[in-house]
Design a protein around this motif. Structure first.
Motif, PDB file in Angstrom:
ATOM      1  N   ASN A  10     -36.164   5.017  18.029  1.00 22.48           N
ATOM      2  CA  ASN A  10     -35.451   3.735  18.120  1.00 22.48           C
ATOM      3  C   ASN A  10     -36.014   2.711  17.129  1.00 22.48           C
ATOM      4  O   ASN A  10     -35.351   1.723  16.820  1.00 22.48           O
ATOM      5  CB  ASN A  10     -35.508   3.170  19.545  1.00 22.48           C
ATOM      6  N   GLY A  70     -28.356  -4.257   6.598  1.00 22.05           N
ATOM      7  CA  GLY A  70     -28.902  -3.678   7.830  1.00 22.05           C
ATOM      8  C   GLY A  70     -28.306  -4.333   9.063  1.00 22.05           C
ATOM      9  O   GLY A  70     -27.399  -5.180   8.956  1.00 22.05           O
ATOM     10  N   GLY A  71     -28.844  -3.948  10.215  1.00 23.58           N
ATOM     11  CA  GLY A  71     -28.346  -4.487  11.476  1.00 23.58           C
ATOM     12  C   GLY A  71     -28.638  -5.970  11.627  1.00 23.58           C
ATOM     13  O   GLY A  71     -27.828  -6.728  12.168  1.00 23.58           O
ATOM     14  N   THR A  72     -29.785  -6.397  11.126  1.00 28.34           N
ATOM     15  CA  THR A  72     -30.165  -7.812  11.261  1.00 28.34           C
ATOM     16  C   THR A  72     -29.182  -8.708  10.513  1.00 28.34           C
ATOM     17  O   THR A  72     -28.665  -9.684  11.061  1.00 28.34           O
ATOM     18  CB  THR A  72     -31.601  -8.014  10.723  1.00 28.34           C
ATOM     19  N   HIS A  94     -31.382  -7.852  21.096  1.00 23.59           N
ATOM     20  CA  HIS A  94     -32.426  -7.722  20.075  1.00 23.59           C
ATOM     21  C   HIS A  94     -32.743  -9.126  19.532  1.00 23.59           C
ATOM     22  O   HIS A  94     -31.861  -9.991  19.509  1.00 23.59           O
ATOM     23  CB  HIS A  94     -31.904  -6.821  18.951  1.00 23.59           C
ATOM     24  N   CYS A  96     -32.839 -10.239  16.668  1.00 21.73           N
ATOM     25  CA  CYS A  96     -31.974 -10.718  15.570  1.00 21.73           C
ATOM     26  C   CYS A  96     -30.766 -11.466  16.136  1.00 21.73           C
ATOM     27  O   CYS A  96     -30.278 -12.415  15.520  1.00 21.73           O
ATOM     28  CB  CYS A  96     -31.577  -9.596  14.614  1.00 21.73           C
ATOM     29  N   MET A 140     -25.067  -6.272  23.543  1.00 23.73           N
ATOM     30  CA  MET A 140     -25.355  -5.002  22.870  1.00 23.73           C
ATOM     31  C   MET A 140     -24.823  -3.813  23.674  1.00 23.73           C
ATOM     32  O   MET A 140     -24.756  -3.856  24.900  1.00 23.73           O
ATOM     33  CB  MET A 140     -26.847  -4.850  22.620  1.00 23.73           C
ATOM     34  N   ASN A 144     -32.388  -1.336  22.881  1.00 17.83           N
ATOM     35  CA  ASN A 144     -33.384  -0.617  22.079  1.00 17.83           C
ATOM     36  C   ASN A 144     -34.664  -0.317  22.842  1.00 17.83           C
ATOM     37  O   ASN A 144     -35.372   0.626  22.530  1.00 17.83           O
ATOM     38  CB  ASN A 144     -33.723  -1.423  20.812  1.00 17.83           C
ATOM     39  N   ASP A 169     -23.586  -5.315  19.428  1.00 19.96           N
ATOM     40  CA  ASP A 169     -24.596  -4.718  18.560  1.00 19.96           C
ATOM     41  C   ASP A 169     -24.680  -3.245  18.980  1.00 19.96           C
ATOM     42  O   ASP A 169     -25.179  -2.928  20.056  1.00 19.96           O
ATOM     43  CB  ASP A 169     -25.916  -5.470  18.782  1.00 19.96           C
ATOM     44  N   VAL A 171     -26.169  -0.882  17.194  1.00 22.33           N
ATOM     45  CA  VAL A 171     -27.201  -0.260  16.359  1.00 22.33           C
ATOM     46  C   VAL A 171     -27.862   0.922  17.067  1.00 22.33           C
ATOM     47  O   VAL A 171     -28.082   1.977  16.466  1.00 22.33           O
ATOM     48  CB  VAL A 171     -28.251  -1.339  15.945  1.00 22.33           C
ATOM     49  N   GLN A 172     -28.186   0.766  18.356  1.00 18.82           N
ATOM     50  CA  GLN A 172     -28.882   1.852  19.059  1.00 18.82           C
ATOM     51  C   GLN A 172     -27.913   2.831  19.713  1.00 18.82           C
ATOM     52  O   GLN A 172     -28.340   3.890  20.198  1.00 18.82           O
ATOM     53  CB  GLN A 172     -29.839   1.286  20.120  1.00 18.82           C
ATOM     54  N   SER A 192     -26.563  -0.043  11.968  1.00 15.86           N
ATOM     55  CA  SER A 192     -27.676   0.086  11.025  1.00 15.86           C
ATOM     56  C   SER A 192     -27.841   1.566  10.705  1.00 15.86           C
ATOM     57  O   SER A 192     -27.858   2.403  11.608  1.00 15.86           O
ATOM     58  CB  SER A 192     -28.946  -0.460  11.680  1.00 15.86           C
ATOM     59  N   HIS A 194     -30.479   3.267   9.424  1.00 18.74           N
ATOM     60  CA  HIS A 194     -31.754   3.981   9.611  1.00 18.74           C
ATOM     61  C   HIS A 194     -32.020   4.395  11.046  1.00 18.74           C
ATOM     62  O   HIS A 194     -32.967   5.134  11.315  1.00 18.74           O
ATOM     63  CB  HIS A 194     -32.922   3.186   9.025  1.00 18.74           C
ATOM     64  N   LYS A 195     -31.175   3.954  11.980  1.00 17.18           N
ATOM     65  CA  LYS A 195     -31.381   4.376  13.361  1.00 17.18           C
ATOM     66  C   LYS A 195     -30.670   5.708  13.631  1.00 17.18           C
ATOM     67  O   LYS A 195     -30.829   6.295  14.680  1.00 17.18           O
ATOM     68  CB  LYS A 195     -30.859   3.316  14.340  1.00 17.18           C
TER      69      LYS A 195
END
Ligand code: PLP
Length: 372
Positions: A10, A70-72, A94, A96, A140, A144, A169, A171-172, A192, A194-195
């Motif tokens: 994560n 990115g996610g942020t 998160h 952000c 979300m 995360n 969100d 992302v996760q 995002s 990279h997750k």
């Protein structure tokens, strides 16, 4: 050398081999996607292919995907650029999301959650009734720290009834559950790379055809004026491949859930005072947040690190002070419980042996502290 046991997906996932190939191939070519010549058209083709791939992962139209760093950045752009008059944000978002809401200068209302980390629908209704209109609701999809999933489609329906727009969100959630932007009924969804096994430093906003979006970054008007700056062509191409591989990887989630569930049941068998945070809620299959009462998260993380195991603690350290997890305190944990949590997050490379190594290390720190 002893193999590293990586259980912090994560935080960031190991990059997939297919992604490395795509990124390398893109980096070996030249071209700015805004240039009209052959090299520029080649770069543009890579970006547009990735847009189609990311859109496919979330069942959205390619033209509704905006690439970001990115996610942020994605969440910041949505929260600050949706043209809302107020922000309603869940207590477990998160950082952000919270930071962007604060930066927006708009009135911010925090939606509480249950002790399992699930958004309280009654509070959402009453906050929506009193918030300045139009509001933006930001909740979300998957958390995360402890993995709780929210009923985002139901929240979006309530938001619409009050004329509010809805951001999730995701992302996760991406790569861990299947995503359908249209079925969720949200106006904005953020991602995002990279997750999910893609490169770091690239993400996306998916937005509905009528959802307003003011670019956070002024400049050359790339991404249909929704995000200026020359596109990160190699990163975006890698994100596209990562999205495709992550969709295939959904077929592996039952195996990963089996590993996570075994890890939790073995820990519970060793210690009856361990708390598995949010285990009463529906959770993403790879995440486990564990409280070992009396042993600080950072101490546990160091112990695991000495044993070649990478996990993270729920609390974050900034400017020399340890900040207790706002997620766990929002769920009603006392700060002295919250600071004893660690997050274990599994993924596509996790094996039975990794779980065995984790359980053995957990047992050794637990018995050592209990023997005192
Ligand atoms: N949202 C959630 C739920 C996250 O877990 C993270 C990363 O930790 C982010 C947003 C930020 O994404 P990025 O690292 O791409 O900026």
């Amino acid at each position: 050398m002893k193999r590293l046991v990586y259980l912090d997906y994560n935080a960031t996932s190991p990059i997939r081999d297919e992604v490395i190939d795509t990124v390398t191939a893109a980096m070996r070519t030249v071209g700015n996607p805004s240039s009209v010549h052959a090299a520029g058209r080649d770069a543009r083709a890579r970006v547009e292919e990735a847009r189609t791939q990311v859109a496919a992962m979330v069942n959205a139209r390619p033209r509704d995907v905006v690439f970001t760093s990115g996610g942020t950045e994605a969440s910041n752009t949505v929260i600050r650029g949706a043209g809302a008059a107020s922000i309603l944000i869940s207590a477990i978002e998160h950082d952000c999301g919270f930071a962007a809401a604060k930066e927006s200068g708009l009135p911010v209302y925090v939606i509480p959650t249950s002790d399992q980390g699930v958004v309280d629908m009654g509070s959402l209704q009453s906050l929506l009734a009193k918030a300045e209109k139009p509001a933006l609701v930001s909740v979300m999809l998957a958390n995360n720290e402890m993995g709780a999933l929210q009923d985002v489609a139901a929240i979006a329906t309530v938001a619409k009834e009050h004329g509010a727009r809805m951001h999730t969100d995701a992302v996760q959630a991406a790569g861990k559950i299947s995503l359908d932007f249209k079925a969720l009924g949200v106006d904005y969804l953020t991602l995002s790379a990279h997750k999910l096994g893609g490169p770091q430093g690239v993400g996306a906003i998916v937005l509905g055809p009528t959802a307003p979006l003011k670019s956070l970054i002024a400049g050359g008007g790339q991404e249909l004026s929704r995000r200026s700056g020359t596109e990160n062509v190699a990163g975006i191409a890698g994100f596209g491949t990562g999205a495709m591989e992550a969709m295939v990887g959904l077929g592996d989630m039952d195996r990963i859930k089996g590993l996570r569930d075994r890890l939790e049941s073995e820990i519970r068998a060793i210690a009856n005072d361990v708390i598995v945070v949010g285990s009463g809620a529906e959770r993403i299959a790879n995440t486990s947040c564990l409280i070992m009462p009396g042993v600080k998260g950072e101490t546990q993380v160091m112990h695991f690190d000495l044993n070649g195991i990478c996990v993270s603690s729920g609390s974050a350290c900034s400017s020399g002070k340890v900040k207790v997890s706002h997620v766990l305190t929002a769920m009603g944990f006392a700060p002295e419980q919250a600071e004893c949590s660690i997050r274990v997050s599994l993924g596509y490379q996790t094996t039975e042996a990794d779980v065995d190594a984790f359980v053995a290390a957990w047992k050794s720190i637990y018995s050592r502290t209990r023997a005192r």
